[in-house]
Structure formats: structure tokens, C-alpha cells
Design an enzyme around this catalytic site. Structure first.
Site, PDB file in Angstrom:
ATOM      1  N   THR A   1       8.998  -3.151  -6.896  1.00 44.63           N
ATOM      2  CA  THR A   1       7.766  -2.797  -6.171  1.00 44.63           C
ATOM      3  C   THR A   1       8.079  -1.967  -4.928  1.00 44.63           C
ATOM      4  OG1 THR A   1       6.832  -4.915  -6.874  1.00 44.63           O
ATOM      5  CG2 THR A   1       5.644  -3.715  -5.158  1.00 44.63           C
TER       6      THR A   1
ATOM      7  N   ASP B   1       7.772   4.464  -3.408  1.00 49.47           N
ATOM      8  CA  ASP B   1       7.248   4.814  -2.073  1.00 49.47           C
ATOM      9  C   ASP B   1       8.394   5.014  -1.077  1.00 49.47           C
ATOM     10  OD1 ASP B   1       4.725   4.439  -3.176  1.00 49.47           O
ATOM     11  OD2 ASP B   1       4.704   2.323  -2.619  1.00 49.47           O
TER      12      ASP B   1
ATOM     13  N   ASP C   1      13.314  -6.582  -7.773  1.00 46.55           N
ATOM     14  CA  ASP C   1      11.881  -6.254  -7.707  1.00 46.55           C
ATOM     15  C   ASP C   1      11.751  -4.759  -7.409  1.00 46.55           C
ATOM     16  OD1 ASP C   1       9.181  -6.023  -7.202  1.00 46.55           O
ATOM     17  OD2 ASP C   1       9.122  -7.473  -5.558  1.00 46.55           O
TER      18      ASP C   1
ATOM     19  N   GLY D   1       0.860  -1.191   0.000  1.00 47.36           N
ATOM     20  CA  GLY D   1       0.000   0.000   0.000  1.00 47.36           C
ATOM     21  C   GLY D   1       0.887   1.229   0.000  1.00 47.36           C
TER      22      GLY D   1
ATOM     23  N   GLY E   1      17.888   8.381 -11.713  1.00 44.52           N
ATOM     24  CA  GLY E   1      17.876   9.315 -10.591  1.00 44.52           C
ATOM     25  C   GLY E   1      16.615  10.145 -10.524  1.00 44.52           C
TER      26      GLY E   1
ATOM     27  N   GLY F   1       0.593   4.327   0.945  1.00 46.66           N
ATOM     28  CA  GLY F   1       0.695   5.095   2.188  1.00 46.66           C
ATOM     29  C   GLY F   1       1.503   4.356   3.238  1.00 46.66           C
TER      30      GLY F   1
ATOM     31  N   GLU G   1      -4.186   6.519  -3.404  1.00 49.80           N
ATOM     32  CA  GLU G   1      -4.971   5.291  -3.253  1.00 49.80           C
ATOM     33  C   GLU G   1      -6.067   5.452  -2.200  1.00 49.80           C
ATOM     34  OE1 GLU G   1      -1.874   1.811  -4.644  1.00 49.80           O
ATOM     35  OE2 GLU G   1      -1.981   2.281  -2.516  1.00 49.80           O
TER      36      GLU G   1
ATOM     37  N   ASN H   1       3.664   1.966   2.797  1.00 48.03           N
ATOM     38  CA  ASN H   1       5.067   1.870   2.367  1.00 48.03           C
ATOM     39  C   ASN H   1       5.811   3.165   2.664  1.00 48.03           C
ATOM     40  OD1 ASN H   1       4.354  -0.625   1.327  1.00 48.03           O
ATOM     41  ND2 ASN H   1       4.317   0.047  -0.806  1.00 48.03           N
TER      42      ASN H   1
END
Ligand code: RIB
Length: 301
Positions: free
Chosen positions: A244, A248, A242, A39, A221, A41, A139, A43
Site C-alpha cells: 500500500t 505514491d 504491504d 490518500g 522496476g 495526494g 482522487e 502520500n
């Protein structure tokens, strides 16, 4: 008192590694299913706390196993979860496919994140009004983001807004951003038009009212744009497992540094290093380093 308050989402990330993205109507076999805390936020809050800021998350979880798992993950990262409410909706979920190049495709089912509404953030004890820095992303309901951004800026709280997933922003919301953090694709959507490159996008967003802008450029960067001009922070060469949650981590790290009084350019330098470390491990929050790891990378460069 929290130095950084994130008003944002929490998701259980259900992750499958796949050889490639499936086409419409196609069934693919992937890896075993992995469950990670995520999520945007949550993260961002975890990254800010690991970077060293006293950090609070204002958000909502469901009364279910995923909710308990996410709350524990936030506590482990050192985030104050006193204002993470349990509501009668399922915890937010993200279905994530990760390809061998470390890139991801994500579909989010908001669930409890929809309950982070204007009524919740207007409560006298909402938990965000005493912060040095408030962090927002997209989100949670748009009305909540717009309300907190403008109300926080009016109180003199610094607003870090990550427009992901992107939408056009009302002028008042854009004027509250210091900085607006976007990638190039998101910058075009927020600006509402194309431009001939990321520097022109950044200038366009400043002209449209943002107090400062950071455009993240992945391995290349980031670009910082503020009234002092443009500054390019170089990327770092890393092995990608990864990606992901790397964006965040960047946002949370910027918020931490700003809350400690760092100039935006220095905050971005720290954030580039922190997010580079995260792409070397699987998952979002589960890949976030503590501050000393980032400092030793910076010291070695
Ligand atoms: O930015 C990464 C995050 O996007 C994931 O953790 C997933 O939950 C989605 O919100």
C-alpha cells in the site's frame, strides 16, 4: 517557497489483513483494524518531503478525528499544510484489505476530497502557482486535475501526473504531463486501447502527446520514455509485507528529484529504491523512509 506542491487527496486508511479476498456475499474474519494516514495526494506529499524537497499539500480534510490525525501525520513528515483546508464534509476514507502476499484491494470514499474543486484551486492564494513541480493524481475531481495540469504547464511549472485511479485524459492534460506516471493497467486506460507490451504502451502515450512517460512495473522496476528514447530501470528484490502506498512513494520521490534538477532517469532510479523500501513495512506514509535510508541503499547497489 515550496519546491513541490501536491494538489491531491487525503484519506484515513482503515486496514484489515485478511487470509484472502472475500467473494460476493461472503463474510471473512480478519485482523484487528489498523488506522494509517493515507490518500494518494497526502502520500505523495509525505514521500516528497521525506526525500528532501520543500513540499506543500493543497487539499481538504473534514472537521473530525480523522482530519486531525491526517494533518498531524503530514506535519510529522515535514509537509507544509497551510493550504490543507478544513471543510464541512467527512474526511476521505479508504477501506483497505491486505492479503498475505502484501497485495491490497482498496475502496475510497472521497468525502472532503470532493471539495478540492476548480473554485478552490483558482483562488489567488491557492498555493500551487509558485512551485517548481506540481503533482496530481485522480482522487480529486477530474476537472480540478485538468485545470491545474494545463494552467501549471502554461506557467512553466513541471507537471507530474499520476493517473491513478485511471481514466482517459483530455489531450491538453496529457500534453502537460512531464512525466505521466502509470502502471501497465492504467497506461491502457489512459491510452484508450491495448498494446502489445509496456514499451508499446509508453510509445503510444508519447505519440498521444505526453512530454515523458514512466510506466511502473512493480518488482520489475520502471520504464522511462522521453524524446531521448526508452530506458529500463531494474527493480529491487525485497521482502514484501504491504504494497500500500508504494506507488505514491515512487511519485513523490520522482517529484522531489525533478525539483532539485535531476534528469528523469536519475529521478526514477532514486524512486525505485525509495518505493522498494516502503513495501517492507505496513501502511503507506508510515512505511516511508527519510532520504539517508534511500541513499544508503543506492550506495550499496
Ligand atoms: O495508493 C494508496 C492509497 O490509495 C491509500 O493510502 C488509500 O488512501 C488510497 O487512496
Amino acid at each position: 517557497m515550496a519546491e513541490v506542491v501536491v494538489v491531491g487527496s487525503t484519506n484515513a486508511d482503515l486496514v484489515v489483513e485478511v487470509p484472502r479476498r472475500p467473494s460476493g456475499g461472503e463474510t471473512l474474519l480478519g485482523s484487528n483494524l489498523a488506522l494509517h494516514p493515507g490518500g494518494k495526494g497526502a502520500n505523495q506529499a509525505a514521500a516528497s518531503a521525506r526525500a528532501g524537497a520543500a513540499t506543500r499539500l493543497v487539499g481538504c480534510l473534514g472537521d473530525d478525528d480523522h482530519g486531525a490525525f491526517l494533518r498531524r501525520g503530514l506535519q510529522d513528515a515535514g509537509v507544509d499544510v497551510e493550504h490543507v483546508h478544513t471543510v464541512e464534509r467527512p474526511t476521505g476514507t479508504a477501506i483497505i484489505l491486505v492479503t498475505p502476499d502484501g497485495e491490497n484491494s482498496i475502496v475510497v470514499s472521497p468525502g472532503a476530497n470532493s471539495a478540492v474543486d476548480v473554485e478552490l484551486v483558482e483562488r489567488p492564494d491557492a498555493g500551487w502557482t509558485e512551485a517548481s513541480v506540481v503533482v496530481l493524481s485522480m482522487e480529486i475531481p477530474a476537472a480540478t486535475v485538468d485545470h491545474v495540469a494545463t494552467a501549471a504547464a502554461a506557467r512553466g511549472i513541471r507537471v507530474v501526473l499520476n493517473a491513478a485511479p485511471a481514466r482517459e485524459l483530455p489531450a491538453d492534460t496529457l500534453r502537460a504531463c512531464d512525466p505521466l506516471i502509470v502502471n501497465e493497467h492504467e497506461a491502457r486506460i489512459v491510452l484508450g486501447r491495448d498494446a502489445s507490451g509496456f514499451e508499446e504502451l509508453a510509445r503510444g502515450l508519447l505519440d498521444a502527446g505526453a512530454r515523458s512517460v514512466v510506466i511502473t512495473l512493480g518488482v520489475d522496476g520502471a520504464l522511462v520514455a522521453d524524446p531521448d528514447g526508452l530506458h529500463r530501470e531494474a527493480g529491487r528484490v525485497v521482502e514484501v509485507v504491504d504494497t500500500t502506498g508504494a506507488g505514491d512513494a515512487f511519485v513523490g520521490a520522482v517529484a522531489c528529484e525533478l525539483s532539485h534538477g535531476a534528469p528523469l532517469r536519475d529521478a526514477v532510479r532514486f524512486a525505485v529504491a525509495m518505493s522498494a523500501i516502503t513495501v517492507g513495512a505496513r501502511g503507506a506514509q508510515s512505511s516511508y523512509p527519510d532520504r539517508p535510508v534511500v541513499e544508503s541503499l543506492l550506495a550499496g547497489s
